[in-house]
Design a protein around this motif. Structure first.
Motif, PDB file in Angstrom:
ATOM      1  N   TYR A  48      14.389   1.365  -0.202  1.00 59.93           N
ATOM      2  CA  TYR A  48      15.217   2.072  -1.291  1.00 59.93           C
ATOM      3  C   TYR A  48      14.215   1.649  -2.579  1.00 59.93           C
ATOM      4  O   TYR A  48      14.062   2.455  -3.470  1.00 59.93           O
ATOM      5  CB  TYR A  48      16.580   1.631  -1.427  1.00 59.93           C
ATOM      6  N   GLU A  49      13.809   0.475  -2.739  1.00 62.50           N
ATOM      7  CA  GLU A  49      12.790  -0.042  -3.904  1.00 62.50           C
ATOM      8  C   GLU A  49      11.783   1.005  -3.957  1.00 62.50           C
ATOM      9  O   GLU A  49      11.438   1.191  -5.176  1.00 62.50           O
ATOM     10  CB  GLU A  49      12.708  -1.496  -3.790  1.00 62.50           C
ATOM     11  N   LEU A  50      11.263   1.224  -2.871  1.00 65.83           N
ATOM     12  CA  LEU A  50      10.020   1.850  -2.951  1.00 65.83           C
ATOM     13  C   LEU A  50      10.165   3.367  -3.522  1.00 65.83           C
ATOM     14  O   LEU A  50       9.546   4.165  -4.249  1.00 65.83           O
ATOM     15  CB  LEU A  50       9.282   2.059  -1.482  1.00 65.83           C
ATOM     16  N   ASN A  76       0.771  -1.251   0.061  1.00 61.18           N
ATOM     17  CA  ASN A  76       0.136  -0.009  -0.135  1.00 61.18           C
ATOM     18  C   ASN A  76       0.924   1.398  -0.032  1.00 61.18           C
ATOM     19  O   ASN A  76       0.396   2.407   0.194  1.00 61.18           O
ATOM     20  CB  ASN A  76      -0.928   0.136   1.285  1.00 61.18           C
ATOM     21  N   ALA A  77       2.245   1.119  -0.197  1.00 59.94           N
ATOM     22  CA  ALA A  77       3.069   2.447  -0.405  1.00 59.94           C
ATOM     23  C   ALA A  77       2.325   3.386  -1.297  1.00 59.94           C
ATOM     24  O   ALA A  77       2.555   4.419  -0.825  1.00 59.94           O
ATOM     25  CB  ALA A  77       4.450   1.942  -0.739  1.00 59.94           C
ATOM     26  N   GLU A  78       2.349   3.132  -2.500  1.00 62.66           N
ATOM     27  CA  GLU A  78       1.426   4.084  -3.421  1.00 62.66           C
ATOM     28  C   GLU A  78       0.512   4.804  -2.870  1.00 62.66           C
ATOM     29  O   GLU A  78       0.495   6.070  -2.798  1.00 62.66           O
ATOM     30  CB  GLU A  78       1.163   3.297  -4.591  1.00 62.66           C
ATOM     31  N   GLN A  79      -0.562   4.121  -2.153  1.00 58.54           N
ATOM     32  CA  GLN A  79      -1.790   4.833  -1.786  1.00 58.54           C
ATOM     33  C   GLN A  79      -1.463   5.679  -0.347  1.00 58.54           C
ATOM     34  O   GLN A  79      -1.665   6.818  -0.376  1.00 58.54           O
ATOM     35  CB  GLN A  79      -2.628   3.890  -1.133  1.00 58.54           C
ATOM     36  N   ILE A  80       0.004   5.302   0.474  1.00 58.36           N
ATOM     37  CA  ILE A  80       0.213   6.053   1.613  1.00 58.36           C
ATOM     38  C   ILE A  80       0.719   7.324   1.041  1.00 58.36           C
ATOM     39  O   ILE A  80       0.482   8.484   1.308  1.00 58.36           O
ATOM     40  CB  ILE A  80       1.314   5.304   2.093  1.00 58.36           C
ATOM     41  N   LEU A  81       1.536   7.290  -0.053  1.00 54.55           N
ATOM     42  CA  LEU A  81       2.297   8.591  -0.725  1.00 54.55           C
ATOM     43  C   LEU A  81       1.208   9.409  -1.183  1.00 54.55           C
ATOM     44  O   LEU A  81       1.110  10.599  -1.226  1.00 54.55           O
ATOM     45  CB  LEU A  81       3.159   8.076  -1.784  1.00 54.55           C
ATOM     46  N   LYS A  82       0.088   8.682  -1.932  1.00 49.89           N
ATOM     47  CA  LYS A  82      -0.793   9.737  -2.505  1.00 49.89           C
ATOM     48  C   LYS A  82      -1.795  10.320  -1.606  1.00 49.89           C
ATOM     49  O   LYS A  82      -2.280  11.515  -1.894  1.00 49.89           O
ATOM     50  CB  LYS A  82      -1.848   8.775  -3.588  1.00 49.89           C
ATOM     51  N   ARG A  83      -1.822   9.841  -0.292  1.00 44.04           N
ATOM     52  CA  ARG A  83      -2.402  10.688   0.733  1.00 44.04           C
ATOM     53  C   ARG A  83      -1.724  11.848   1.376  1.00 44.04           C
ATOM     54  O   ARG A  83      -2.478  13.111   1.479  1.00 44.04           O
ATOM     55  CB  ARG A  83      -2.524   9.487   1.796  1.00 44.04           C
TER      56      ARG A  83
END
Length: 571
Positions: free
Chosen positions: A144-146, A118-125
């Protein structure tokens, strides 16, 4: 998010063209100059190729493909920076097994995987909240991969980060594969951890300077100094977690570029002089400590932004202590947390007084939340941090500086972001109200501009049916009527299954549920099972607080046009 809507001539077609690299003119806005601490009305800002090309109060000669947004005095300011987050932590109840070990109920491996998924959703928030840059100050090498995955994505914030913390102590819970914290025993081991991260191209290095068991902080000084020397040799800034006055002084003497937390002891003139002489950045993180105690004491103080901006499932986990097994174990945490509340309030006052002294001394202050820790939710915690800075005595423009240009200075990025100047990256937010007049207005976001591409906040991460169902459940458990009603449509219909109408409209719900929230202090709803099919969410629930026995029920939520339009109850 509270917003005041104004009409701006922007259509979806324009957004698509901008996403393809077109030019953009912001016409007739009010520029918030965070460096000069001034407001400039009637300003035109031309954006080309993701950067600010021209700023003027006069008409401009425009490229033929320029799209115009006619602003009616709306406030244009730099995108916000959260200079202290942790992406390997969700902010939920299960994210720090070293703080409360609930792995018997929720495996830590599952928690870590959820964050990765869910990293992308966290960042979009974050981006939805106007935060266009985040600095992650410590996590596993997998982080680092994220970072690299989202580096070229204008739909997420800039992400700068480091890997595992070089530490004088490692909690037993983090003695795992790819740990976020690594204990070193001597200076050479410390240097080796820095060198191990170099192939990943870290943006900084972080030290966890922890002194336990009555040991002398000076005994670890060589480790700290070696880490800083090795990092500086490779052109990397060093952030240090050092919350005691003696460890903070030693960290700065050793060459720390950034102190990532408040000092918990009253600061003195010697400490302030050290910060001045070394040009050290001070990140106060005022909120994070008391959030742990709020969760453990089961006395969550949640803001409207927490309910609407944070991940609903993560927020929902903060209520799980009400129904998890081993209540004796949980009650022991609750009792200790409740007992520590008074001392934490006293320590909060020390932190605020220290922040005021640091500000008066002219030291660079940057806004950071330490989001990801238990109760300090990603994105939504930012506003609470700003409020605490205001309570410490900082004026609005000083808070704006800490949240923009000073956040850029943390890693020496002030020539790229942090203020509105020609040549800088076009990471901006457009507000309907003046943030220099009232810091609350930071939440009145009309548009977010990232790398020159423009978004309405709601379009960055639209609410899913599950988000809406979980949001109302969270607010139900918090007995917060405004947050509870927010996911529902104005003309929502409530039925006893299959078709007996019980009531209609938010006003009916307000009357019904306000009384229940007021009269049922032990109200708690446990989600037993959930089925999602399209725009329908079916929840099996267990409700306590009405008597000796729990009530079992099923609620069917029908979503239409981004709101809950109908609810069917089965008992």
């Amino acid at each position: 998010m509270h917003r005041l809507y104004t009409l701006i001539s922007l259509c979806f077609f324009n957004i698509v063209l901008l996403a393809q690299g077109g030019n953009l003119l912001l016409e007739g806005g009010t520029l918030v100059d965070v460096e000069g601490k001034t407001i400039r009305p009637n300003t035109n800002i031309l954006i080309q190729n993701g950067r600010i090309a021209n700023i003027s109060d006069q008409a401009m000669t425009l490229p033929v493909d320029t799209k115009k947004i006619k602003l009616n005095g709306q406030y244009v300011m730099p995108g916000l920076v959260d200079a202290h987050i942790h992406l390997f932590q969700s902010g939920g109840l299960y994210t720090r097994p070293d703080a409360i070990d609930l792995r018997a109920f929720h495996p830590y491996e599952k928690e870590r995987q959820w964050v990765k998924d869910n990293a992308e959703q966290i960042l979009k928030r974050y981006l939805r909240a106007g935060i266009t840059t985040v600095i992650d100050v410590g996590g596993p090498l997998a982080n680092y991969e994220l970072r690299d995955r989202f580096k070229a994505d204008s739909g997420t914030p800039n992400v700068w980060l480091t890997g595992p913390l070089v530490s004088t102590y490692q909690p037993a819970a983090f003695q795992i594969d790819d740990p976020p914290i690594i204990k070193v025993k001597n200076a050479e081991e410390a240097r080796a951890i820095v060198r191990k991260q170099l192939p990943y191209q870290p943006d900084l290095i972080k030290i966890w300077y922890i002194v336990r068991g009555g040991k002398n902080a000076a005994t670890s000084y060589d480790l700290v100094k070696a880490t800083i020397e090795e990092s500086h040799k490779h052109g990397l800034k060093v952030a240090v977690h050092a919350t005691q006055l003696n460890t903070a002084k030693l960290a700065v003497k050793a060459g720390a570029d950034i102190l990532v937390h408040s000092v918990d002891d009253p600061v003195d003139r010697d400490f302030l002089s050290l910060l001045q002489q070394n040009n050290t950045v001070y990140i106060p993180t005022l909120v994070v400590s008391r959030k742990y105690l709020e969760v453990f004491s089961q006395n969550n103080d949640l803001s409207y932004e927490d309910f609407t901006l944070s991940d609903p499932m993560v927020l929902g986990s903060l209520f799980d202590l009400k129904h998890l097994p081993k209540q004796d174990f949980i009650n022991a945490y609750k009792q200790r947390a409740t007992q520590h509340m008074a001392s934490t309030r006293a320590q909060d006052l020390i932190r605020k007084n220290n922040l005021k002294k640091v500000a008066t001394a002219g030291i660079t202050i940057a806004t950071g939340t330490d989001a990801g820790n238990i109760g300090t939710l990603h994105a939504s915690s930012y506003l609470r941090e700003l409020f605490d800075m205001r309570m410490a005595g900082l004026d609005n423009f000083s808070i704006l500086q800490a949240s923009t240009i000073n956040g850029a200075k943390v890693l020496g990025k002030e020539k790229e972001i942090g203020s509105i100047k020609e040549g800088k990256v076009a990471d901006l937010i457009i507000l309907t109200t003046n943030p220099a007049e009232n810091i609350d207005h930071i939440q009145d976001i009309e548009y977010v501009i990232k790398d020159g591409q423009i978004y309405e906040p709601e379009d960055i991460l639209p609410d899913s049916p599950v988000d809406l169902a979980q949001r109302q459940l969270n607010a139900y458990n918090a007995r917060d009527i405004e947050a509870f009603l927010e996911p529902y449509s104005e003309d929502v219909e409530l039925y006893s299954f299959p078709d007996q109408l019980m009531g209609k409209g938010r006003s009916f719900m307000r009357s019904t549920y306000s009384k229940m929230f007021e009269n049922t202090p032990d109200l708690h709803c446990e989600l037993v099972n959930r089925i999602i099919q399209g725009n329908t969410v079916i929840d099996r629930e267990r409700v306590t607080g009405f008597g000796a026995k729990p009530l079992e029920a099923t609620a069917i939520y029908k979503i239409k046009d981004g709101k809950i339009a109908k609810v069917y109850f089965i008992q």
